[in-house]
Design an enzyme around this catalytic site. Structure first.
Site, PDB file in Angstrom:
ATOM      1  N   GLU A   1       3.843  -5.069  12.374  1.00 39.00           N
ATOM      2  CA  GLU A   1       2.887  -3.969  12.152  1.00 39.00           C
ATOM      3  C   GLU A   1       1.783  -4.561  11.291  1.00 39.00           C
ATOM      4  O   GLU A   1       1.997  -4.821  10.099  1.00 39.00           O
ATOM      5  CB  GLU A   1       3.550  -2.811  11.405  1.00 39.00           C
TER       6      GLU A   1
ATOM      7  N   ASN B   1       0.809  -1.229   0.000  1.00 40.28           N
ATOM      8  CA  ASN B   1       0.000   0.000   0.000  1.00 40.28           C
ATOM      9  C   ASN B   1       0.840   1.276   0.000  1.00 40.28           C
ATOM     10  O   ASN B   1       0.478   2.249  -0.660  1.00 40.28           O
ATOM     11  CB  ASN B   1      -0.994  -0.014   1.162  1.00 40.28           C
TER      12      ASN B   1
ATOM     13  N   GLU C   1       7.887   0.973  16.536  1.00 42.64           N
ATOM     14  CA  GLU C   1       9.009   1.532  15.794  1.00 42.64           C
ATOM     15  C   GLU C   1       8.823   3.040  15.760  1.00 42.64           C
ATOM     16  O   GLU C   1       7.771   3.558  16.115  1.00 42.64           O
ATOM     17  CB  GLU C   1       9.098   0.913  14.398  1.00 42.64           C
TER      18      GLU C   1
ATOM     19  N   CYS D   1      -3.216   1.268   6.428  1.00 40.23           N
ATOM     20  CA  CYS D   1      -3.572   0.528   7.648  1.00 40.23           C
ATOM     21  C   CYS D   1      -4.239   1.441   8.672  1.00 40.23           C
ATOM     22  O   CYS D   1      -4.996   0.992   9.519  1.00 40.23           O
ATOM     23  CB  CYS D   1      -2.325  -0.099   8.241  1.00 40.23           C
TER      24      CYS D   1
HETATM   25  P1  NAD Z   1       0.314  -9.434   3.238  1.00 38.35           P
HETATM   26  O1  NAD Z   1       0.367  -9.892   4.643  1.00 38.35           O
HETATM   27  O2  NAD Z   1      -0.427 -10.253   2.246  1.00 38.35           O
HETATM   28  O3  NAD Z   1       1.782  -9.284   2.622  1.00 38.35           O
HETATM   29  C1  NAD Z   1       2.778  -8.482   3.246  1.00 38.35           C
HETATM   30  C2  NAD Z   1       4.140  -8.978   2.814  1.00 38.35           C
HETATM   31  O4  NAD Z   1       4.346 -10.279   3.375  1.00 38.35           O
HETATM   32  C3  NAD Z   1       4.310  -9.138   1.302  1.00 38.35           C
HETATM   33  O5  NAD Z   1       5.618  -8.762   0.941  1.00 38.35           O
HETATM   34  C4  NAD Z   1       4.101 -10.623   1.109  1.00 38.35           C
HETATM   35  O6  NAD Z   1       4.710 -11.131  -0.060  1.00 38.35           O
HETATM   36  C5  NAD Z   1       4.752 -11.179   2.366  1.00 38.35           C
HETATM   37  N1  NAD Z   1       4.323 -12.530   2.757  1.00 38.35           N
HETATM   38  C6  NAD Z   1       3.208 -13.204   2.395  1.00 38.35           C
HETATM   39  N2  NAD Z   1       3.205 -14.429   2.971  1.00 38.35           N
HETATM   40  C7  NAD Z   1       4.322 -14.511   3.730  1.00 38.35           C
HETATM   41  C8  NAD Z   1       4.867 -15.506   4.582  1.00 38.35           C
HETATM   42  N3  NAD Z   1       4.269 -16.686   4.781  1.00 38.35           N
HETATM   43  N4  NAD Z   1       6.019 -15.240   5.233  1.00 38.35           N
HETATM   44  C9  NAD Z   1       6.635 -14.050   5.080  1.00 38.35           C
HETATM   45  N5  NAD Z   1       6.181 -13.081   4.264  1.00 38.35           N
HETATM   46  C10 NAD Z   1       5.033 -13.301   3.603  1.00 38.35           C
HETATM   47  O7  NAD Z   1      -0.238  -7.959   3.293  1.00 38.35           O
HETATM   48  P2  NAD Z   1      -0.588  -7.018   2.065  1.00 38.35           P
HETATM   49  O8  NAD Z   1      -1.852  -7.507   1.443  1.00 38.35           O
HETATM   50  O9  NAD Z   1       0.626  -6.834   1.214  1.00 38.35           O
HETATM   51  O10 NAD Z   1      -0.840  -5.629   2.827  1.00 38.35           O
HETATM   52  C11 NAD Z   1      -2.059  -5.276   3.390  1.00 38.35           C
HETATM   53  C12 NAD Z   1      -2.041  -5.490   4.886  1.00 38.35           C
HETATM   54  O11 NAD Z   1      -0.950  -4.809   5.469  1.00 38.35           O
HETATM   55  C13 NAD Z   1      -3.279  -4.939   5.549  1.00 38.35           C
HETATM   56  O12 NAD Z   1      -3.746  -5.861   6.496  1.00 38.35           O
HETATM   57  C14 NAD Z   1      -2.773  -3.687   6.241  1.00 38.35           C
HETATM   58  O13 NAD Z   1      -3.515  -3.279   7.358  1.00 38.35           O
HETATM   59  C15 NAD Z   1      -1.395  -4.100   6.615  1.00 38.35           C
HETATM   60  N6  NAD Z   1      -0.556  -2.931   6.859  1.00 38.35           N
HETATM   61  C16 NAD Z   1      -0.214  -2.629   8.147  1.00 38.35           C
HETATM   62  C17 NAD Z   1       0.557  -1.501   8.411  1.00 38.35           C
HETATM   63  C18 NAD Z   1       0.950  -1.128   9.818  1.00 38.35           C
HETATM   64  O14 NAD Z   1       1.841  -0.308   9.973  1.00 38.35           O
HETATM   65  N7  NAD Z   1       0.333  -1.681  10.837  1.00 38.35           N
HETATM   66  C19 NAD Z   1       0.975  -0.691   7.346  1.00 38.35           C
HETATM   67  C20 NAD Z   1       0.594  -1.028   6.063  1.00 38.35           C
HETATM   68  C21 NAD Z   1      -0.170  -2.160   5.816  1.00 38.35           C
END
Ligand code: NAD
Length: 489
Positions: free
Chosen positions: A257, A159, A470, A291
């Site tokens: 996060e 995002n 962080e 998020c």
């Molecule tokens: P996601 O969890 O699908 O993917 C995040 C990252 O993790 C990607 O690079 C993905 O390839 C990787 N990944 C996927 N499976 C994995 C595994 N088994 N082991 C290690 N890495 C793996 O999330 P997304 O769809 O890319 O992002 C959206 C989510 O991120 C939403 O839930 C949003 O709320 C959250 N988000 C949180 C914050 C925060 O600061 N709290 C900030 C931005 C986004």
């Protein structure tokens, strides 16, 4: 097979190349057109091995680099991004679907600020000294030394691609850790541009590594890798659970996060126009794909109907369309699959008794945008705050609005979800602002504003929104191990 010497710089170069094997590439689509814009390496666990070996070989040269020199290099990275500002902003918009104006005003300036901020933070860092006074003039002196943790695995979502990646890379490098980055496969290209900038700046070989690919094929082996000492993950809560489980057996330092379902609480004593504008921005900035977005708005009943009317008018005026146009307010959702998911929630909202007050349709746009993953921003009313639409993370341009009668009822609804990332309060009653800020189960609260960020403050969530903090010294503490030295005097 004999292992190669991990100090061999060739390993670092090879880690950037996918191994020759079938299906070694992933297609990267522009969400605004649905068309192919690049192919990226579909790396695998052997690439992760090589990146981790390269990073491990840089532990000493990078960890021994004087702090002032590290800070100088971080500033040089910031300058390198600044020098290619237009290219970074255009690329981020093309990869993610966000308006280029947003990439220019938020994403790329913030990525630059992350490097400059943490360069300054380590330059001005101080560690503690604790003096002990014993009997008869005896005593001891304790002082703390900051030490790098080791190879840092940095995994980020789609995002805010460069913004969130640099939020990890900058403090990790500042504290002397070599890094292995795994950006989202959906938005990979600004990470590659960053790698080019860092390559030109000239960090020791292996200090910065980037492995593109899918989560299960790259992220999973990276998190579990024996040479990785620290994992910083930003992404969904379900993925966070897997990351935590994979990191646990190696006792890796962990920061998570995760997701959010943040409440915007609007009281009758608020500055009405400011609250409408703030709530609309909190719900729909970056297509609602942040998020921290306020995706459920709780409004005091006496102003509820007037607020909904004003919100619907404001949201209906948002211009959805070409991300490259400076007039666009909202671009495309990141992928067809994600838009399908968001549309599934719109159907659920109606099944749950919700009333769609505006949006929710696919806009009709001219080619090539007719192939993009656009959706008009949706405002939904008439739902219970406890229903699935109002408690599950949608992560798209959908907001639900709910009336409340008492402060206690509003607090109960705000806290009644599994998440606890952030909240925003709109009120002119200072006592209420303090009272509720203390009582909300979230890591962050904004009062009469949203997404106002000071990089020194703790950032993170409670409950299923994550583990750890962080930001500022919290990042310095996470990306380093403190060693105490006690000297008997
Ligand atoms: P996601 O969890 O699908 O993917 C995040 C990252 O993790 C990607 O690079 C993905 O390839 C990787 N990944 C996927 N499976 C994995 C595994 N088994 N082991 C290690 N890495 C793996 O999330 P997304 O769809 O890319 O992002 C959206 C989510 O991120 C939403 O839930 C949003 O709320 C959250 N988000 C949180 C914050 C925060 O600061 N709290 C900030 C931005 C986004």
């Amino acid at each position: 097979m004999a292992r190669r010497d991990p100090r061999d710089p060739e390993l670092h170069r090879q880690a950037l190349q996918p191994r020759r094997r079938r299906r070694a590439w992933l297609e990267n689509l522009n969400p605004a057109t649905g068309r192919l814009i690049s192919r990226i390496a579909r790396s695998g666990s052997e690439d992760v091995d090589r990146a981790c070996a390269a990073a491990a070989s840089a532990r000493k040269p990078w960890g021994d680099t004087p702090v002032l020199e590290r800070a100088r290099l971080l500033d040089a990275i910031a300058e390198g991004i600044q020098a290619r500002f237009d290219e970074f902003a255009r690329t981020e918009s093309e990869d993610q679907g966000k308006p280029v104006s947003l990439a220019r005003s938020i994403d790329i300036p913030r990525a630059i600020a992350n490097f400059r901020f943490f360069a300054g933070a380590v330059r001005h860092d101080e560690t503690g000294c604790h003096e002990m006074h014993g009997q008869g003039g005896t005593g001891a002196l304790n002082y703390s030394l900051r030490r790098p943790v080791g190879v840092a695995a940095l995994i980020t979502p789609w995002n805010l691609p460069l913004y969130l990646l640099t939020w990890k890379v900058a403090p990790a490098l500042a504290c002397g850790n070599p890094v292995v980055c795994k950006p989202s496969e959906l938005t990979p290209r600004t990470a590659t541009l960053l790698a080019e900038v860092i390559d030109e700046v000239g960090l020791p070989d292996g200090a910065f590594n980037l492995v593109h690919g899918l989560g299960p094929e790259v992220g999973a082996p990276l998190t579990a890798h024996p040479q990785v000492a620290l994992v910083s993950f930003t992404g969904g809560t379900a993925t966070g659970e897997r990351v935590a489980a994979a990191a646990a057996p190696g006792f890796k330092k962990l920061s998570l996060e995760l997701g959010g379902k943040n409440a915007t609480l609007v009281f009758a004593d608020c500055d009405f126009d400011q609250a409408v504008e703030g709530a609309a921005r909190a719900a729909f900035a970056n297509q609602g794909e942040i998020c921290l977005c306020g995706s459920r708005i709780l409004v005091e009943r006496s102003i509820h109907d007037r607020f909904v009317d004003a919100l619907v008018a404001r949201v209906s005026a948002l211009r959805v369309g070409d991300p490259a146009s400076p007039d666009t307010d909202m671009g495309a959702l990141v992928s067809a699959a994600h838009r399908d998911k968001v549309e599934g929630y719109l159907r659920l909202a109606v099944e749950e008794g919700g009333r769609l007050r505006c949006g929710g349709q696919r806009p009709s746009l001219n080619p090539p945008l007719d192939g993009g993953f656009f959706l008009q921003p949706a405002v939904i009313t008439d739902l219970a705050p406890s229903c699935r639409t109002a408690t599950e993370e949608i992560f798209g341009p959908v907001v639900t609005v709910h009336p409340f009668d008492t402060e206690a009822e509003a607090l109960n609804a705000a806290n009644g979800v599994r998440y606890g990332l952030s909240a925003s309060l709109w009120t002119t009653d200072l006592r209420r602002a303090h009272r509720l800020s203390a009582a909300l189960d979230t890591g962050m609260v904004w009062v009469n504003t949203w997404l106002l960020r000071d990089l020194r403050v703790p950032f993170g969530g409670v409950k299923d929104s994550g583990v750890g903090r962080e930001g500022g010294r919290f990042s310095l503490d996470f990306y380093s191990d403190m060693k105490n030295v006690c000297i008997q005097l």
